[in-house]
Design a protein around this motif. Structure first.
Motif, mmCIF file in Angstrom:
data_model
loop_
_atom_site.group_PDB
_atom_site.id
_atom_site.type_symbol
_atom_site.label_atom_id
_atom_site.label_comp_id
_atom_site.label_asym_id
_atom_site.label_seq_id
_atom_site.Cartn_x
_atom_site.Cartn_y
_atom_site.Cartn_z
ATOM 1 N N LEU A 29 0.742 -1.155 -0.060
ATOM 2 C CA LEU A 29 0.104 0.117 0.109
ATOM 3 C C LEU A 29 0.890 1.174 -0.169
ATOM 4 O O LEU A 29 1.546 1.383 0.935
ATOM 5 C CB LEU A 29 -0.856 0.033 1.153
ATOM 6 C CG LEU A 29 -2.043 0.979 1.396
ATOM 7 C CD1 LEU A 29 -3.204 0.730 2.187
ATOM 8 C CD2 LEU A 29 -1.378 2.373 1.798
ATOM 9 N N ILE A 30 0.786 1.852 -0.963
ATOM 10 C CA ILE A 30 1.518 3.202 -1.169
ATOM 11 C C ILE A 30 0.810 4.426 -0.582
ATOM 12 O O ILE A 30 -0.340 4.786 -1.213
ATOM 13 C CB ILE A 30 2.301 3.422 -2.449
ATOM 14 C CG1 ILE A 30 2.772 2.052 -3.060
ATOM 15 C CG2 ILE A 30 2.976 4.552 -2.674
ATOM 16 C CD1 ILE A 30 3.482 2.172 -4.572
ATOM 17 N N GLU A 75 1.952 -4.339 3.553
ATOM 18 C CA GLU A 75 3.114 -3.446 3.445
ATOM 19 C C GLU A 75 2.918 -1.957 3.320
ATOM 20 O O GLU A 75 2.354 -1.827 2.213
ATOM 21 C CB GLU A 75 4.316 -3.989 2.544
ATOM 22 C CG GLU A 75 5.608 -3.470 2.549
ATOM 23 C CD GLU A 75 6.716 -4.082 1.669
ATOM 24 O OE1 GLU A 75 7.541 -3.386 1.298
ATOM 25 O OE2 GLU A 75 6.579 -5.264 1.143
ATOM 26 N N ILE A 76 3.375 -1.192 4.132
ATOM 27 C CA ILE A 76 2.958 0.234 3.861
ATOM 28 C C ILE A 76 4.232 1.037 3.529
ATOM 29 O O ILE A 76 5.276 1.032 4.222
ATOM 30 C CB ILE A 76 2.128 0.798 4.953
ATOM 31 C CG1 ILE A 76 0.869 0.041 5.136
ATOM 32 C CG2 ILE A 76 1.984 2.510 4.780
ATOM 33 C CD1 ILE A 76 0.065 0.352 6.446
ATOM 34 N N LEU A 77 4.256 1.805 2.375
ATOM 35 C CA LEU A 77 5.196 2.514 1.789
ATOM 36 C C LEU A 77 4.594 4.017 2.014
ATOM 37 O O LEU A 77 3.732 4.382 1.269
ATOM 38 C CB LEU A 77 5.528 2.232 0.363
ATOM 39 C CG LEU A 77 6.700 2.955 -0.182
ATOM 40 C CD1 LEU A 77 7.853 2.592 0.611
ATOM 41 C CD2 LEU A 77 6.890 2.544 -1.658
ATOM 42 N N LEU A 78 5.760 4.743 2.721
ATOM 43 C CA LEU A 78 5.329 6.418 2.904
ATOM 44 C C LEU A 78 6.079 7.137 1.823
ATOM 45 O O LEU A 78 7.049 7.764 1.699
ATOM 46 C CB LEU A 78 5.419 7.195 4.346
ATOM 47 C CG LEU A 78 4.865 6.363 5.458
ATOM 48 C CD1 LEU A 78 5.431 6.802 6.741
ATOM 49 C CD2 LEU A 78 3.338 6.625 5.203
ATOM 50 N N ASP A 79 5.477 6.956 0.535
ATOM 51 C CA ASP A 79 5.899 7.412 -0.592
ATOM 52 C C ASP A 79 4.771 7.896 -1.617
ATOM 53 O O ASP A 79 3.537 7.574 -1.494
ATOM 54 C CB ASP A 79 6.957 6.444 -1.474
ATOM 55 C CG ASP A 79 7.981 7.399 -2.370
ATOM 56 O OD1 ASP A 79 7.806 8.453 -2.515
ATOM 57 O OD2 ASP A 79 8.871 6.486 -2.666
ATOM 58 N N ASP A 80 5.083 8.626 -2.580
ATOM 59 C CA ASP A 80 4.153 9.335 -3.512
ATOM 60 C C ASP A 80 4.373 8.504 -4.888
ATOM 61 O O ASP A 80 5.328 8.561 -5.409
ATOM 62 C CB ASP A 80 4.268 10.703 -3.673
ATOM 63 C CG ASP A 80 4.160 11.525 -2.486
ATOM 64 O OD1 ASP A 80 3.022 11.482 -1.713
ATOM 65 O OD2 ASP A 80 5.265 12.331 -1.903
ATOM 66 N N VAL A 81 3.214 7.943 -5.525
ATOM 67 C CA VAL A 81 3.375 7.668 -6.612
ATOM 68 C C VAL A 81 3.407 8.575 -7.899
ATOM 69 O O VAL A 81 2.612 9.424 -7.710
ATOM 70 C CB VAL A 81 1.983 6.479 -7.138
ATOM 71 C CG1 VAL A 81 2.032 6.100 -8.459
ATOM 72 C CG2 VAL A 81 1.908 5.409 -6.025
#
Ligand code: NAP
Length: 306
Positions: A29-30, A75-81
């Motif tokens: 999950l972004i 899984e969580i990713l703190l980023d911007d698509v």
């Protein structure tokens, strides 16, 4: 290669995470680098989310969503698509942090941003008299004097709804005719608690700890006046966040992502959409969460067919 990538971290995105993780799909999950948690992070108390009879703060609700998604292995990713290529069987997702991911399915849960007036104190006073959601915050304005700004269906609906609580509701519109449907206008005009202020725009929000008044400017002759208020509801439209995919998936005439019937299926196989980015009507945390569940189940069915 991933089975599922979810873009967005509001109620729709996290619910899609909970369901796909429990289905053993190990979703990524972004969540965005600055706006993780979505619009509810800007809300104070949430009293209408079922299961929490005493209510809870918006950020607390989103922390619960996140914890539940993580508990099952999201899984969580703190980023911007920043870029996607969704056309092929293998979907490509690139982030601002420079990573590139491949997935068999993508769930779009990018939400919608309420339009702002663009006034200096707007952000500071958000949650302190300034609100974008009558359903969420109307209850706090019992017997108060408030205003709604806007001339579309949302403004009419919010003004009518708010008369259940407020003593007086001003409806402020920048022109002398409304964009709203006739029936919605008539309902607002017939409501004795609503006073319409035509041809006026708000040029200043006043108040230190909370909103106390606004400055109105006539769009006819430019004259200014003061209007004392306990609350202001901004209903000047909202924009679904579609820029990432607008040249790939089909949009509705209102620029929401088009989905097939009650499903989350977009016009591209393996790409699903849920939450406010597909919803011009209801826009509630609970409807977004339900919609995220639909997207997760649709992705799961798609993968089992491949
Ligand atoms: P909308 O139809 O786009 O209307 C936005 C309104 O805000 C317009 O009247 C516009 O003024 C005004 N506005 C925009 N920017 C402004 C600014 N900076 N300052 C002051 N006023 C500003 O948005 P909406 O009312 O949110 O509705 C969105 C969609 O949902 C519509 O299709 C609507 O029909 C639908 N909806 C339906 C229902 C229902 O049927 N129950 C309820 C809510 C919404 P101008 O008119 O001058 O452009």
């Amino acid at each position: 290669m991933r089975d599922v990538i979810i873009i967005g971290s509001g109620p729709a995105g996290y619910t899609a995470g909970i369901y796909t993780a429990r289905a053993g799909l190990k979703p990524l999950l972004i969540a965005s680098s600055v706006e993780a948690g979505g619009e509810l992070m800007k809300t104070t108390e949430v009293e209408n989310y079922p299961g929490f009879p005493q209510g809870l703060q918006g950020p607390e609700l989103m922390a619960n969503f996140q914890a539940q998604a993580e508990r099952f292995g999201t899984e969580i990713l703190l980023d911007d698509v920043v870029e996607v290529d969704l056309k092929g069987d293998i979907k490509i997702v690139k982030t601002g942090g420079g990573q590139t991911f491949e997935a068999k399915t993508v769930i779009l849960a990018t939400g919608a941003a309420y339009r702002e007036l663009g006034l200096p104190r707007e952000k500071d006073l958000s949650g302190h008299g300034v609100s974008w959601c009558a359903t969420c915050d109307g209850f706090f304005f019992r017997e108060k004097t408030i205003a709604v700004v806007g001339g579309g269906d949302s403004a009419m609906e919010e003004a009518n709804f708010l008369t259940r609580f407020a003593a007086k509701v001003y409806l402020i519109h920048r022109r002398d005719t409304f964009k709203a449907s006739k029936i919605m206008q008539e309902r607002a005009m017939a409501n004795p608690k609503i006073e319409i202020i035509y041809n006026s725009e708000i040029t200043e929000l006043k108040g230190e700890a909370k909103l106390e008044a606004v400055t109105l400017r006539s769009t006819v002759d430019g004259t200014e006046s003061n209007l004392d208020l306990d609350g202001l509801f901004i209903a000047v439209g909202n924009d679904p966040r579609v820029w990432l995919v607008e040249n790939q998936v089909e949009l509705t005439p209102e620029r929401f992502i088009k989905v097939e019937g009650r499903s989350s299926k977009t016009t591209i196989p393996g790409v699903f959409a849920c939450g406010d980015v597909i919803d011009p009507t209801y826009r509630q945390a609970i409807t977004a969460a339900g919609s995220g569940c639909v997207a997760a189940l649709d992705a799961e069915h798609y993968l089992s067919g491949h």
